[in-house]
Design a protein around this motif. Sequence first.
Motif, PDB file in Angstrom:
ATOM      1  N   PRO A   1       5.446   6.941   7.041  1.00 39.62           N
ATOM      2  CA  PRO A   1       6.056   5.598   7.084  1.00 39.62           C
ATOM      3  C   PRO A   1       5.240   4.654   7.957  1.00 39.62           C
ATOM      4  CG  PRO A   1       7.696   7.312   7.508  1.00 39.62           C
ATOM      5  CD  PRO A   1       6.353   7.973   7.537  1.00 39.62           C
ATOM      6  N   GLU A   2       5.021   3.473   7.454  1.00 39.98           N
ATOM      7  CA  GLU A   2       4.246   2.483   8.206  1.00 39.98           C
ATOM      8  C   GLU A   2       5.135   1.799   9.247  1.00 39.98           C
ATOM      9  OE1 GLU A   2       1.140   1.927   8.157  1.00 39.98           O
ATOM     10  OE2 GLU A   2       0.530   3.073   6.401  1.00 39.98           O
ATOM     11  N   PRO A   3       4.750   1.826  10.515  1.00 41.54           N
ATOM     12  CA  PRO A   3       5.585   1.179  11.538  1.00 41.54           C
ATOM     13  C   PRO A   3       5.706  -0.322  11.357  1.00 41.54           C
ATOM     14  CG  PRO A   3       3.430   1.794  12.428  1.00 41.54           C
ATOM     15  CD  PRO A   3       3.521   2.392  11.059  1.00 41.54           C
TER      16      PRO A   3
ATOM     17  N   GLU B   1      12.745  -1.425   4.131  1.00 47.47           N
ATOM     18  CA  GLU B   1      11.583  -0.950   3.368  1.00 47.47           C
ATOM     19  C   GLU B   1      11.288   0.507   3.678  1.00 47.47           C
ATOM     20  OE1 GLU B   1       8.872  -4.963   2.755  1.00 47.47           O
ATOM     21  OE2 GLU B   1       8.859  -3.967   4.698  1.00 47.47           O
ATOM     22  N   MET B   2      11.438   0.880   4.950  1.00 50.00           N
ATOM     23  CA  MET B   2      11.194   2.262   5.340  1.00 50.00           C
ATOM     24  C   MET B   2      12.213   3.198   4.693  1.00 50.00           C
ATOM     25  SD  MET B   2      10.633   3.765   9.200  1.00 50.00           S
ATOM     26  CE  MET B   2       9.393   2.513   9.510  1.00 50.00           C
ATOM     27  N   LEU B   3      13.483   2.751   4.675  1.00 49.76           N
ATOM     28  CA  LEU B   3      14.531   3.555   4.043  1.00 49.76           C
ATOM     29  C   LEU B   3      14.275   3.694   2.551  1.00 49.76           C
ATOM     30  CD1 LEU B   3      17.214   5.054   4.078  1.00 49.76           C
ATOM     31  CD2 LEU B   3      18.397   2.855   3.954  1.00 49.76           C
ATOM     32  N   GLU B   4      13.863   2.600   1.900  1.00 49.53           N
ATOM     33  CA  GLU B   4      13.565   2.647   0.465  1.00 49.53           C
ATOM     34  C   GLU B   4      12.439   3.635   0.179  1.00 49.53           C
ATOM     35  OE1 GLU B   4      12.391  -0.291  -3.265  1.00 49.53           O
ATOM     36  OE2 GLU B   4      12.426  -1.084  -1.226  1.00 49.53           O
ATOM     37  N   MET B   5      11.391   3.615   1.015  1.00 49.25           N
ATOM     38  CA  MET B   5      10.276   4.552   0.842  1.00 49.25           C
ATOM     39  C   MET B   5      10.750   5.995   1.005  1.00 49.25           C
ATOM     40  SD  MET B   5       7.522   3.013   0.015  1.00 49.25           S
ATOM     41  CE  MET B   5       6.933   1.320  -0.056  1.00 49.25           C
ATOM     42  N   CYS B   6      11.612   6.236   2.006  1.00 51.32           N
ATOM     43  CA  CYS B   6      12.138   7.590   2.240  1.00 51.32           C
ATOM     44  C   CYS B   6      12.978   8.068   1.057  1.00 51.32           C
ATOM     45  CB  CYS B   6      12.975   7.613   3.523  1.00 51.32           C
ATOM     46  SG  CYS B   6      12.020   7.635   5.046  1.00 51.32           S
ATOM     47  N   ILE B   7      13.780   7.157   0.497  1.00 51.43           N
ATOM     48  CA  ILE B   7      14.614   7.507  -0.657  1.00 51.43           C
ATOM     49  C   ILE B   7      13.741   7.893  -1.852  1.00 51.43           C
ATOM     50  CG2 ILE B   7      16.154   6.503  -2.402  1.00 51.43           C
ATOM     51  CD1 ILE B   7      17.493   4.936  -0.104  1.00 51.43           C
ATOM     52  N   ARG B   8      12.722   7.077  -2.124  1.00 44.25           N
ATOM     53  CA  ARG B   8      11.829   7.357  -3.261  1.00 44.25           C
ATOM     54  C   ARG B   8      11.068   8.667  -3.051  1.00 44.25           C
ATOM     55  NH1 ARG B   8       8.487   1.936  -3.779  1.00 44.25           N
ATOM     56  NH2 ARG B   8       7.542   2.992  -5.570  1.00 44.25           N
ATOM     57  N   LYS B   9      10.644   8.894  -1.811  1.00 43.49           N
ATOM     58  CA  LYS B   9       9.913  10.117  -1.487  1.00 43.49           C
ATOM     59  C   LYS B   9      10.824  11.340  -1.638  1.00 43.49           C
ATOM     60  CE  LYS B   9       6.928  12.080   2.120  1.00 43.49           C
ATOM     61  NZ  LYS B   9       6.344  11.859   3.464  1.00 43.49           N
ATOM     62  N   THR B  10      12.070  11.220  -1.177  1.00 41.12           N
ATOM     63  CA  THR B  10      13.035  12.320  -1.297  1.00 41.12           C
ATOM     64  C   THR B  10      13.291  12.659  -2.760  1.00 41.12           C
ATOM     65  OG1 THR B  10      14.119  11.663   0.767  1.00 41.12           O
ATOM     66  CG2 THR B  10      15.367  13.091  -0.704  1.00 41.12           C
ATOM     67  N   LEU B  11      13.448  11.617  -3.586  1.00 37.92           N
ATOM     68  CA  LEU B  11      13.708  11.824  -5.006  1.00 37.92           C
ATOM     69  C   LEU B  11      12.551  12.571  -5.677  1.00 37.92           C
ATOM     70  CD1 LEU B  11      15.859  11.221  -7.114  1.00 37.92           C
ATOM     71  CD2 LEU B  11      14.708   9.081  -7.607  1.00 37.92           C
ATOM     72  N   LEU B  12      11.332  12.198  -5.328  1.00 37.01           N
ATOM     73  CA  LEU B  12      10.162  12.887  -5.881  1.00 37.01           C
ATOM     74  C   LEU B  12      10.089  14.334  -5.409  1.00 37.01           C
ATOM     75  CD1 LEU B  12       7.454  10.083  -5.646  1.00 37.01           C
ATOM     76  CD2 LEU B  12       8.239  11.194  -7.737  1.00 37.01           C
ATOM     77  N   LEU B  13      10.407  14.565  -4.149  1.00 31.05           N
ATOM     78  CA  LEU B  13      10.385  15.935  -3.607  1.00 31.05           C
ATOM     79  C   LEU B  13      11.428  16.807  -4.301  1.00 31.05           C
ATOM     80  CD1 LEU B  13       9.904  15.105   0.171  1.00 31.05           C
ATOM     81  CD2 LEU B  13       8.308  16.422  -1.234  1.00 31.05           C
ATOM     82  N   LEU B  14      12.584  16.226  -4.614  1.00 29.57           N
ATOM     83  CA  LEU B  14      13.600  16.973  -5.359  1.00 29.57           C
ATOM     84  C   LEU B  14      13.118  17.301  -6.761  1.00 29.57           C
ATOM     85  CD1 LEU B  14      16.947  15.175  -4.380  1.00 29.57           C
ATOM     86  CD2 LEU B  14      16.250  17.493  -3.774  1.00 29.57           C
ATOM     87  N   LYS B  15      12.428  16.344  -7.372  1.00 25.38           N
ATOM     88  CA  LYS B  15      11.908  16.571  -8.728  1.00 25.38           C
ATOM     89  C   LYS B  15      10.833  17.656  -8.721  1.00 25.38           C
ATOM     90  CE  LYS B  15      10.791  13.993 -12.893  1.00 25.38           C
ATOM     91  NZ  LYS B  15      10.638  12.647 -13.492  1.00 25.38           N
ATOM     92  N   ILE B  16      10.049  17.699  -7.650  1.00 29.05           N
ATOM     93  CA  ILE B  16       9.026  18.728  -7.504  1.00 29.05           C
ATOM     94  C   ILE B  16       9.670  20.095  -7.283  1.00 29.05           C
ATOM     95  CG2 ILE B  16       7.206  19.564  -5.928  1.00 29.05           C
ATOM     96  CD1 ILE B  16       6.491  16.582  -5.499  1.00 29.05           C
TER      97      ILE B  16
ATOM     98  N   LEU C   1       0.838  -1.200   0.000  1.00 29.03           N
ATOM     99  CA  LEU C   1       0.000   0.000   0.000  1.00 29.03           C
ATOM    100  C   LEU C   1       0.876   1.254   0.000  1.00 29.03           C
ATOM    101  CD1 LEU C   1      -2.937   1.002   0.094  1.00 29.03           C
ATOM    102  CD2 LEU C   1      -2.790   0.955   2.592  1.00 29.03           C
ATOM    103  N   SER C   2       1.950   1.242   0.795  1.00 30.28           N
ATOM    104  CA  SER C   2       2.882   2.370   0.818  1.00 30.28           C
ATOM    105  C   SER C   2       3.551   2.551  -0.542  1.00 30.28           C
ATOM    106  CB  SER C   2       3.954   2.144   1.888  1.00 30.28           C
ATOM    107  OG  SER C   2       3.388   2.081   3.175  1.00 30.28           O
ATOM    108  N   ASP C   3       3.898   1.433  -1.170  1.00 29.83           N
ATOM    109  CA  ASP C   3       4.518   1.465  -2.495  1.00 29.83           C
ATOM    110  C   ASP C   3       3.581   2.113  -3.518  1.00 29.83           C
ATOM    111  OD1 ASP C   3       6.474   0.394  -4.631  1.00 29.83           O
ATOM    112  OD2 ASP C   3       4.579  -0.514  -5.230  1.00 29.83           O
ATOM    113  N   LEU C   4       2.305   1.759  -3.458  1.00 29.39           N
ATOM    114  CA  LEU C   4       1.322   2.330  -4.383  1.00 29.39           C
ATOM    115  C   LEU C   4       1.167   3.828  -4.171  1.00 29.39           C
ATOM    116  CD1 LEU C   4      -1.365  -0.508  -4.253  1.00 29.39           C
ATOM    117  CD2 LEU C   4       0.071   0.082  -6.212  1.00 29.39           C
TER     118      LEU C   4
END
Length: 259
Positions: free
Chosen positions: A84-86, A92-107, A55-58
């Motif tokens: 982040p889901e506890p 998995e949490m680090l991977e989500m943070c990395i993907r989120k950071t990359l999108l925020l930089l693109k924004i 769900l977090s991935d989606l």
Amino acid sequence: SLRLLLLKLQVLGTADAHRRAIMGLYALSSECRTLAQKARSEKDEEAFKMWKSRLSDLGIRVAGELVEMGELETARRHLATLEPEPAITEAEMLEMCIRKTLLLLKIGDTQAAEECLATSTSSSEQPHSHTDENLLIQQNVLSALTALSTSNYTSAVTQLQTLNSTYPSNPLILHNLAIANIYSNNVSTASSILESLVSETEIVFPTLLFNLSTVFELRTERARERKLGLVDTVVEVGVRGGGGQVGGFERGVLEFKLT
């Protein structure tokens, strides 16, 4: 992963591909929530964690589609709702943070990107953290990209050079080091790094080809000849490696900026 691939193929080439993709992702999200609730009611903790992770991935994928649509403000607001889901693992949490950071930089929201990256850094530095080495490399590269996005070019180059001394043949580090050198006006150094990636490591990807072609345009008036030479080099790499590292010979002229 097959369901996601099928969704991508279904919307490919349609006029409103990103909107259709978002609708499909929300449909999959609804299914994930239902299955997560079912797993919780059955007290199946492993299944519950799996569906929450998916769900977090989606959620991240929805933000990516919004960015591709040009709906940057909507993407920023959407990312702000993703916590982040506890239940998920540290990796998995680090991977989500990395993907989120990359999108925020693109924004272009560098402040939010720095905050998100700081959260992931503190998480990966916890005692007994068993984080995948590739994720840590991505995290450090993102730190350099964040410095690059705030015009701190010297810091970005220094960070990437330090990483490169530890991982001398990592293509992700080398490619971003070349980009940082371009922003620091060290175009010849950037060109050498990018050319060595093609000829020595023999790992070829579209962004590398596009950026190297751009460097040729910056350095010489005979850029077209250099690009055609690059095409020959990529073909030779494909012949030696059986096409595995270069994705066969299915390369478009846009990747070499030959239009």
